[in-house]
Structures are given as structure tokens and as C-alpha cells.
Scaffold this active site. Structure first.
Site, PDB file in Angstrom:
ATOM      1  CG  ASN A   9       7.004   3.187   9.681  1.00 36.30           C
ATOM      2  OD1 ASN A   9       7.740   2.744  10.557  1.00 36.30           O
ATOM      3  ND2 ASN A   9       5.776   3.640   9.933  1.00 36.30           N
ATOM      4  CE  LYS A  11       3.570   0.834   9.844  1.00 34.38           C
ATOM      5  NZ  LYS A  11       2.130   0.766   9.605  1.00 34.38           N
ATOM      6  CG  HIS A  95       2.796   6.138  12.046  1.00 33.20           C
ATOM      7  ND1 HIS A  95       1.809   5.245  12.393  1.00 33.20           N
ATOM      8  CD2 HIS A  95       3.140   5.859  10.772  1.00 33.20           C
ATOM      9  CE1 HIS A  95       1.586   4.449  11.354  1.00 33.20           C
ATOM     10  NE2 HIS A  95       2.380   4.800  10.353  1.00 33.20           N
ATOM     11  CD  GLU A  97       0.934   1.712  12.881  1.00 28.98           C
ATOM     12  OE1 GLU A  97       2.145   1.644  13.134  1.00 28.98           O
ATOM     13  OE2 GLU A  97       0.432   1.293  11.809  1.00 28.98           O
ATOM     14  CD  GLU A 167       1.699   7.140   6.766  1.00 28.19           C
ATOM     15  OE1 GLU A 167       2.260   6.346   6.028  1.00 28.19           O
ATOM     16  OE2 GLU A 167       1.720   7.056   8.003  1.00 28.19           O
ATOM     17  N   GLY A 173      -2.069  -0.284   6.345  1.00 28.34           N
ATOM     18  CA  GLY A 173      -2.043  -1.715   6.650  1.00 28.34           C
ATOM     19  C   GLY A 173      -3.314  -2.454   6.277  1.00 28.34           C
ATOM     20  CB  SER A 213      -2.293  -0.048   1.362  1.00 22.79           C
ATOM     21  OG  SER A 213      -2.803  -0.505   2.597  1.00 22.79           O
TER      22      SER A 213
HETATM   23  P1  PGA Z   1       1.362   0.435   5.169  1.00 18.34           P
HETATM   24  O1  PGA Z   1       1.873   1.400   6.327  1.00 18.34           O
HETATM   25  O2  PGA Z   1       2.200   0.718   3.951  1.00 18.34           O
HETATM   26  O3  PGA Z   1       1.601  -0.963   5.716  1.00 18.34           O
HETATM   27  O4  PGA Z   1      -0.069   0.723   4.955  1.00 18.34           O
HETATM   28  C1  PGA Z   1       2.220   2.742   6.044  1.00 18.34           C
HETATM   29  C2  PGA Z   1       2.586   3.444   7.324  1.00 18.34           C
HETATM   30  O5  PGA Z   1       2.014   3.118   8.373  1.00 18.34           O
HETATM   31  O6  PGA Z   1       3.431   4.344   7.326  1.00 18.34           O
END
Ligand code: PGA
Length: 249
Positions: A9, A11, A95, A97, A167, A173, A213
């Protein structure tokens, strides 16, 4: 045996040129590799040029969002038919976000999943608790609500086509991954919920991937767990070298 699915992903990162170069490198290395299902989700602007690079390769293309309507006066939105038109087979839906920064509700997510399925685009349906919910011992309640509402009225036969991404919001992140055991506990709960709601066969075969992460060091441990069928990777998918290490865990 479910083939592990590793999804990137990106983003809001990468220009068209950067996305295309990355895709070319992946194709060069993984053109014959069938041990994992690899999916990359570039930003909308790069989807079409990346689709050209991935043609004839086993690597799949995903969008990061989609609208629930087929067309119409929805300024700034992209429909599932438009995704199909350019060769996009997957779409990330719900997601965290999108939920927290853009106000997406379980009901919106449900409509997006339903329309994506109608157009044969495979939803990567994201769920997961916040840190406050985890501290308040609401991890399972949150998963339960998000799954029940997100999959409301979706026919049992269609559930198998969906990829569920667990998640935990506190792990996205932040560099804090759930331990393999913490992740497995929730994955097992989700699988049991799917078995109870949609039957044994669907529950056993639905793909449940982990995100938050994930990197080359922790992927191996996560993938030893029986109910973890892959990973949705953000930060560590932006660099070819680190994404390659995750694919080849
Ligand atoms: P990350 O993001 O691996 O940077 O934690 C995962 C995601 O948001 O799908």
C-alpha cells in the site's frame, strides 16, 4: 493451502515514473514466482501506467479506494467500473486512514465492498482497533462490529472472494507491530466469526492478512501463524529492496 498474499500500500507516495520503475523491477524479479500472490497499490495517477507494466505478469494491481456508485456527479471520485477499465483487480477498502482522516463509516465501507464485488474487483477490507480500544479490552468487539457491518448483506458466496486485512491502528506507521501471537489471536477470532456467519467452507478459505509496521524482520514470525495468510505493507513496501525481503520471507 492458501497462497500467501503480500500487498504493498503505497498510500500518497510515488510519481508515475517512480511507480513504473518499481513495477518494472518487481516484474523482472518475480515474473516466474508463484509462491506468493503479490499485489501493489499505487496512487490513482500511477494505476494505468503500472497496469501496462504488469500485463502478462503474475503481479496484481490494486487501487487504494473506490466509490460505491457506478457513475454520476461525485466530483473527485473513482468508480469500480473505471478500475476494471484499466485492469485493476483489487481495491483497498476501509483503511483506517480513510476511516479516521476522511470520516468513512462502516456503512460506507459496506456499500463500497458490495459495488466492488459486483464489478469483480476484489476488496481488501481493512479492520482493526485503536490503541484506546485495545487498552479498554475492546479489540474483539471492534473487530466484530466492523466485520458484521462491513459485510452486512453480502452473500455468503461472495465472502470467499474478499481479503480481510487486520490492521491494528496503533501498529500502522508506528514501528510497533503486534506480536505474532497478538495478531494470531485476532485473526483466529475473525475466522471463527466468518465460520459462524457464513459457514465452515467460507471461513476456512477466506484470506486474512495482517498489516501494521510489517517489515523483513517480523514477517517470518507473523507468517508462522496458522490464521495469518499474508501482509498488507505500507512504509516497508516503498523501497524495492525491503519489499522484496518481505515477499521472500
Ligand atoms: P505500515 O502501514 O506498514 O506503514 O504500518 C500499513 C498500512 O497502513 O496498510
Amino acid at each position: 493451502m492458501i497462497t500467501p498474499l503480500i500487498a504493498a500500500n503505497w498510500k500518497m507516495n510515488k510519481t508515475v515514473g517512480e511507480s513504473v520503475r518499481f513495477a518494472q523491477q518487481l516484474v523482472a524479479e518475480f515474473a516466474e514466482f508463484t509462491e506468493r500472490e503479490i499485489v501493489i497499490a499505487p496512487p490513482f495517477t500511477a494505476l494505468y501506467p503500472v497496469a501496462q507494466v504488469l500485463q502478462e505478469s503474475p503481479i496484481h494491481l490494486s487501487a487504494q479506494n473506490v466509490h460505491w456508485n457506478e457513475k454520476g456527479a461525485y466530483t473527485g471520485e473513482i468508480s469500480p467500473g473505471m478500475l476494471v477499465d484499466i485492469g485493476c483487480e483489487y481495491v483497498i477498502i476501509g483503511h483506517s486512514e480513510r476511516r479516521t482522516l476522511f470520516g468513512e463509516k462502516d456503512d460506507d465501507i459496506n456499500r463500497k465492498i458490495s459495488t466492488a464485488l459486483t464489478f469483480d474487483v476484489t476488496p481488501i477490507f481493512c479492520i482493526g482497533e485503536t490503541l484506546d480500544e485495545r487498552i479498554a479490552h475492546k479489540t474483539f468487539d471492534t473487530a466484530n462490529r466492523q466485520i458484521k457491518e462491513g459485510l452486512n448483506n453480502i452473500p455468503s458466496d461472495d465472502i470467499k472472494r474478499i481479503v480481510i486485512a487486520y490492521e491494528p491502528v496503533w501498529a500502522i506507521g508506528t514501528g510497533k507491530t503486534a506480536t505474532a501471537e497478538q495478531a494470531e489471536e485476532v485473526h483466529r477470532y475473525i475466522r471463527e466469526l466468518i465460520v459462524d456467519s457464513f459457514g465452515e467452507d467460507t471461513g476456512k478459505n477466506v484470506r486474512i492478512i495482517y498489516g501494521g509496521s510489517v517489515n523483513g524482520d517480523n514477517i517470518g514470525g507473523l507468517m508462522t501463524q496458522p490464521d495469518i495468510n499474508g501482509a498488507l505493507v505500507g512504509g516497508a513496501s516503498l523501497d524495492v529492496e525491503s519489499f522484496r525481503n518481505i515477499i521472500k520471507y
